[in-house]
Design an enzyme around this catalytic site. Structure first.
Site, PDB file in Angstrom:
ATOM      1  N   HIS A  45      47.588  10.630  37.230  1.00 23.86           N
ATOM      2  CA  HIS A  45      46.147  10.460  37.036  1.00 23.86           C
ATOM      3  C   HIS A  45      45.589  11.568  36.146  1.00 23.86           C
ATOM      4  CE1 HIS A  45      41.958   9.457  38.486  1.00 23.86           C
ATOM      5  NE2 HIS A  45      41.801  10.701  38.051  1.00 23.86           N
ATOM      6  N   GLU A  46      45.905  12.817  36.482  1.00 20.84           N
ATOM      7  CA  GLU A  46      45.320  13.939  35.756  1.00 20.84           C
ATOM      8  C   GLU A  46      45.841  14.034  34.326  1.00 20.84           C
ATOM      9  OE1 GLU A  46      42.776  15.418  36.760  1.00 20.84           O
ATOM     10  OE2 GLU A  46      42.855  14.586  38.778  1.00 20.84           O
ATOM     11  N   HIS A  59      44.043  11.889  31.965  1.00 20.54           N
ATOM     12  CA  HIS A  59      42.810  12.437  31.405  1.00 20.54           C
ATOM     13  C   HIS A  59      43.088  13.089  30.057  1.00 20.54           C
ATOM     14  CE1 HIS A  59      39.816  11.618  34.386  1.00 20.54           C
ATOM     15  NE2 HIS A  59      40.438  12.261  35.359  1.00 20.54           N
ATOM     16  N   GLU A 103      37.469   7.553  34.159  1.00 20.25           N
ATOM     17  CA  GLU A 103      38.097   7.735  35.462  1.00 20.25           C
ATOM     18  C   GLU A 103      38.987   6.540  35.812  1.00 20.25           C
ATOM     19  OE1 GLU A 103      39.138   9.886  38.767  1.00 20.25           O
ATOM     20  OE2 GLU A 103      37.964  10.548  37.028  1.00 20.25           O
ATOM     21  N   HIS A 106      33.374   8.419  39.679  1.00 18.89           N
ATOM     22  CA  HIS A 106      34.446   7.938  40.537  1.00 18.89           C
ATOM     23  C   HIS A 106      34.045   6.658  41.260  1.00 18.89           C
ATOM     24  CE1 HIS A 106      35.331  12.175  39.861  1.00 18.89           C
ATOM     25  NE2 HIS A 106      36.593  11.850  40.030  1.00 18.89           N
TER      26      HIS A 106
END
Length: 538
Positions: A352-353, A356, A376, A440
């Site tokens: 997930h990170e 980004h 997101e 989110h």
């Protein structure tokens, strides 16, 4: 991704990012007995370029930037700066640019020029606003802009705030072009996460036009992946957590510090996992899986697409219950959780990170309003796809976000893709007020779209998890499969999304991507349209 609780802070993120570029290269014509649909998909797939080809591409694309600016009708004071070039196998080239005006960066002025092999051209812009201001001389002094930015940081309760010298910019993401200052205020957020708050201030009135937090925070925990393979490097005295097969990715021990790179993990043998190494194993493995997913499924070599690995830092701070991606260090950082007992180093956090970082290096979706929700959701989408790709029996793929970390204390996940509202805050469908929600929660409709596109509506069980996905208009959607849905979202992100893309533009972008891959009369195209309609984006 970050922890969402009743005391969660307001989170705004970076609006744009630097990206790499790639050039046109000659490719052979594929032959064989593949179906027309497969040929179309292969033809619209981006080519992988070597490091040398990328460097040449940057130079070649920038050399022609002035000519391109004139051809697409930009004004005499506007110039283009190449960020990225994606070359499809069929000869289509998608060149992503940042824009300047009279030498000043234009925030929200990014655009993508799509040129087919035939020479036909189209443009996707972050804003249709004409970039022009009466003067580039500011009536507001830089020192005043800095004080305004420090005031914004104070309102966010940023500790140890220190504002850098403001830079003069043109702010175009809000509609009419405005002369402004961008100030970066560094400090520490309330939960101990580093802060790099970007504040855009009107250079005439001193009004705050925009703010974004450049540190991307996340949530997760370790020990969920079981025994996993690691790629390490032999040293004179043993082994080091350096992955030479994946751009030289390294994993470091911060030893509860909050700055610097830390100490590279080493071991006398190539068997890892004791003591402080456990968190490093999970982080190193998560980085490897994320790299492999992007390379083997989507043809992307590294986060920036340049074959260069990021690095990971574990054991950050004392009792730090979070994890974050930072573009400036090009690194992932993990805390050890409450009482330093549960390092936040799970696979879903890593994927997930790091996504980004991919979003930052491509579309640069503003982390605010609807574009922030799409930012997101992109991390949730590719985090989910990476989890399925890993095929790890200890953490089987699912459409639940943060299902292993038990944030709620009752075994429920942080977010649900099949029906986002089950988390108590996310939205299932688009509405005109969606952009007012925390990103989110405004990510919910896009997550829902991806689930519907992949699996379809109604009740079903996948890898032992039960789902029951509704639709806004009670329509029935039959999914096209996660693999196709993933490729469609990625192509849209890398070639059609810009920093200001909202849900309506995301529908347009994904339909264009689907037409490229599968044709505008295909089942896939019709299903993409149906899935957007099913979440009330028409």
């Amino acid at each position: 991704m970050r922890l969402i609780t009743s005391t969660s802070r307001k989170h705004t993120l970076r609006a744009a990012a630097l990206v790499a570029s790639a050039a046109m290269v000659a490719v052979g014509v594929q032959t064989g007995s593949a179906t027309a649909a497969a040929d179309r998909e292969n033809g619209a797939t981006a080519l992988a370029l070597s490091a040398g080809q990328r460097v040449s591409a940057l130079k070649d694309a920038q050399a022609g930037a002035s000519s391109t600016a004139a051809k697409i009708g930009l004004g005499g004071k506007e110039k283009l700066v190449v960020r990225d070039v994606v070359k499809d196998a069929n000869g289509t080239v998608h060149t992503r640019y940042e824009r300047t005006y009279d030498g000043l960066p234009v925030l929200g002025g990014d655009l993508v020029v799509h040129q087919a092999k035939s020479g036909s051209r189209s443009v996707t812009k972050a804003t249709e606003t004409d970039i022009s201001v009466p003067t580039t001389s500011a009536s507001l002094a830089p020192a005043a802009a800095k004080q305004k930015a420090l005031g914004v940081a104070a309102a966010e309760k940023t500790a140890k705030a220190d504002g850098q010298a403001p830079r003069k910019v043109i702010w175009a993401a809000g509609g009419k072009a405005v002369l402004a200052y961008e100030t970066v205020v560094k400090g520490v957020q309330k939960d101990g996460t580093p802060s790099k708050l970007h504040v855009v201030t009107d250079a005439a009135s001193g009004k705050t036009l925009f703010q974004r937090e450049a540190i991307e925070t996340g949530s997760g925990t370790s020990t969920y992946s079981g025994t996993v393979p690691l790629t390490t490097t032999k040293t004179s005295s043993g082994y080091a957590l350096t992955d030479g097969a994946r751009g030289g990715h390294k994993t470091y021990d911060l030893k509860q510090g909050t700055s610097g790179t830390g100490t590279l993990f080493t071991n006398s043998s190539d068997v890892w996992g004791s003591g402080r190494q456990a968190a490093a194993v999970d982080a190193h493995y998560g980085a490897a899986v994320t790299w492999d997913f992007y390379k083997n499924v989507l043809g992307r070599s590294g986060i920036k697409g340049d074959g260069v690995g990021a690095y990971s830092r574990v054991h950050y701070g004392n009792g730090y219950v979070n994890a974050f991606w930072d573009d400036d260090c090009f690194c992932m950082t993990y805390g050890d959780g409450e009482n330093n007992a549960n390092p936040l180093t799970s696979l879903d956090v890593a994927a997930h990170e790091m996504t980004h970082g991919v979003t930052s290096a491509t579309a640069g979706l503003n982390y605010s309003g609807e574009s922030g929700g799409l930012n997101e959701a992109t991390s949730d989408i590719f985090g989910t796809a990476s989890e399925f790709y890993a095929n790890n029996s200890s953490d089987a793929g699912d459409y639940l976000i943060g299902e292993k970390i038990d944030i709620n204390g009752d075994g429920t996940p942080l977010r649900y893709m099949d029906k986002p509202s089950k988390d108590g805050g996310s939205k299932d469908y688009w509405s005109s007020s969606l952009g007012n929600n925390d990103v989110h929660y405004s990510s919910g409709p896009a997550n829902h779209f991806f689930y519907l596109l992949s699996e379809g509506s109604g009740a079903k069980t996948i890898n032992g998890v039960s789902y029951n996905s509704p639709t806004y208009d009670n329509s029935k959607v039959t999914g096209i499969g996660r693999d196709k849905a993933t490729k469609i979202w990625y192509k849209a992100l890398t070639t059609y999304f810009t920093s200001t893309t909202n849900y309506k533009a995301a529908r347009t972008g994904t339909l264009k991507a689907t037409a490229d891959l599968y044709g505008s009369t295909s089942t896939e195209y019709k299903t993409v349209a149906a899935a957007w309609t099913a979440i009330n984006v028409k």
